[in-house]
Write an enzyme that holds these catalytic residues in place. Sequence first.
Site, PDB file in Angstrom:
ATOM      1  N   SER A  65      -5.029   1.234   4.716  1.00 50.09           N
ATOM      2  CA  SER A  65      -4.993   2.413   5.581  1.00 50.09           C
ATOM      3  C   SER A  65      -5.502   3.684   4.910  1.00 50.09           C
ATOM      4  CB  SER A  65      -3.568   2.651   6.091  1.00 50.09           C
ATOM      5  OG  SER A  65      -2.715   3.058   5.035  1.00 50.09           O
ATOM      6  N   LYS A  75       0.143   8.510   3.020  1.00 54.25           N
ATOM      7  CA  LYS A  75      -0.815   9.096   3.961  1.00 54.25           C
ATOM      8  C   LYS A  75      -1.286  10.445   3.416  1.00 54.25           C
ATOM      9  CE  LYS A  75       0.011   5.764   6.943  1.00 54.25           C
ATOM     10  NZ  LYS A  75      -0.983   4.678   7.149  1.00 54.25           N
TER      11      LYS A  75
END
Length: 265
Positions: free
Chosen positions: A79, A150
Site C-alpha cells: 500500500s 500511511k
Amino acid sequence: MDTEAEHTERDRSSQFLRGTNPARTEERSRSARSPLSLGRLSLSRLSLGRAGLLGVGCAVAVLLFGAFVVQPFQIPSGSMEPTLQVGDRVLVNKLAYRFDAVPERGDVVVFDGTGSFVQEPPRENPVTGLLHGAAAALGLAEPAETDFVKRVIGVGGDRVVCCDKGGRVEVNGRAVDERYLHPGDAPSRVPFDIVVPPGTLWVMGDHRSDSRDSRDHLGEPGGGMVPVDRVIGRADWIGWPPVRWSGLDPTGAFRGVRSPDGAHG
C-alpha cells in the site's frame, strides 16, 4: 642367572615405557576427581549461567529501546509502494512527536487503527499475542492487524478535496504535486471533500489503487480520521534489507500549502 627375575624387571620397564604404570593410572584417576577439576566444572556452569543472564538482559534492553525510542516495523503490504516495499523493515522514531511535536503533512506514520480503521480488534490467545507482539517489536514478524503505515495528507483544520480539474488532491485550496505516488496511479478514484477535525489526521497510502486508507472509512464512525494520540511514531529509515538502507526524506509536496489560519505548512 635368574631368568624369572629378569622377565619381571623387563615387564616393569615395558610398563614404564608404555606409560601404563598402574600407580600412575591410579594417580590420574584421583586427579580427575580432584577439587581443581570440580572447580573448573562449577566455573563452566557459572559462565553458562552468566551468558544466559546476559542474553536475557540484552533482549529486555532491545525490547525497552523498541518500546520507547526506535521500533522496527515490518511492511506487510504494497500500500505504500514505491516508497516502502513488502518485507521492508522501517525504523519508527517514537520520539518524533514527543515534547509537543505533532505529525505534519507528508510524514509517513505508523499508527494504531483501533477505532478508526478497525472498529473492533480481533480476539487472540493472550500468550500467542504476547509472543507475536515481542517478535513484531523486533521486526521479526508482521505487525498487529490493528497497526498501519500511511502518509499524512491532512492535519487538524485542513480541507482536503479530490480532485481538482487536473485530477490532483487539493489541501486548503492548493493542488499537491504528489511525486511519491506509485507510477500510473491516480491521486484518487474516490471523490471526497472533507475537513479534518482538530486532533486527527487524514492519511492515504502512496499506492492509491492498492491502499485501504481514510477514503475507505468515510461512512464509518470517525469518518476515516486517525486520532493523533494513536500515532506510534514516524517512519524515518529503512533498515532492512541492506540494499534498501536509506532515510525517508521529507517530501516538498506540501511546501506551498497554507494552514486554515493563513500560515504556510
